[in-house]
Scaffold this motif. Sequence first.
Motif, PDB file in Angstrom:
ATOM      1  N   ASP A  52       0.819  -1.212   0.000  1.00  0.00           N
ATOM      2  CA  ASP A  52       0.000   0.000   0.000  1.00  0.00           C
ATOM      3  C   ASP A  52       0.853   1.263   0.000  1.00  0.00           C
ATOM      4  N   THR A  55       2.561   1.601  -3.481  1.00  0.00           N
ATOM      5  CA  THR A  55       1.587   2.104  -4.449  1.00  0.00           C
ATOM      6  C   THR A  55       1.373   3.598  -4.267  1.00  0.00           C
ATOM      7  N   ARG A  56       1.208   4.028  -3.030  1.00  0.00           N
ATOM      8  CA  ARG A  56       0.978   5.448  -2.745  1.00  0.00           C
ATOM      9  C   ARG A  56       2.149   6.300  -3.220  1.00  0.00           C
ATOM     10  N   TYR A  57       3.371   5.893  -2.885  1.00  0.00           N
ATOM     11  CA  TYR A  57       4.538   6.702  -3.217  1.00  0.00           C
ATOM     12  C   TYR A  57       4.892   6.636  -4.699  1.00  0.00           C
ATOM     13  N   GLU A  58       4.704   5.492  -5.314  1.00  0.00           N
ATOM     14  CA  GLU A  58       5.014   5.382  -6.742  1.00  0.00           C
ATOM     15  C   GLU A  58       3.985   6.119  -7.601  1.00  0.00           C
ATOM     16  N   ARG A  59       2.789   6.289  -7.069  1.00  0.00           N
ATOM     17  CA  ARG A  59       1.773   7.076  -7.762  1.00  0.00           C
ATOM     18  C   ARG A  59       2.204   8.547  -7.839  1.00  0.00           C
ATOM     19  N   LEU A  60       2.939   8.989  -6.836  1.00  0.00           N
ATOM     20  CA  LEU A  60       3.428  10.371  -6.816  1.00  0.00           C
ATOM     21  C   LEU A  60       4.543  10.586  -7.836  1.00  0.00           C
ATOM     22  N   ASP A  62       7.602   7.912 -10.136  1.00  0.00           N
ATOM     23  CA  ASP A  62       8.331   6.650 -10.304  1.00  0.00           C
ATOM     24  C   ASP A  62       9.667   6.724  -9.580  1.00  0.00           C
TER      25      ASP A  62
END
Length: 80
Positions: A52, A55-60, A62
């Motif tokens: 989770d 996902t949160r940080y990679e959405r911000l 790559d």
Amino acid sequence: LILMMQAGKAAHDAEVLDLIARHHKWVGQWWNKQPDAQSYAGLADMYKYTPDFVTRYERLADGFTDFLVGAMKTFATEKL
């Protein structure tokens, strides 16, 4: 932090660590105590190995998870 990462700053750069110090302080406000080196590095591991958070940080951005984790672990080692 993302802008610094995108500008090519290293996770161990002094400017990055200055911002990580603010994150460390913020975490301490949530925890009602400032994290020591071991607990702050453990939080970094949680960010890296919990889907989770990844996902949160990679959405911000790559690669942001690894950058954040690297900066946090450097801060824990060098500043705490």
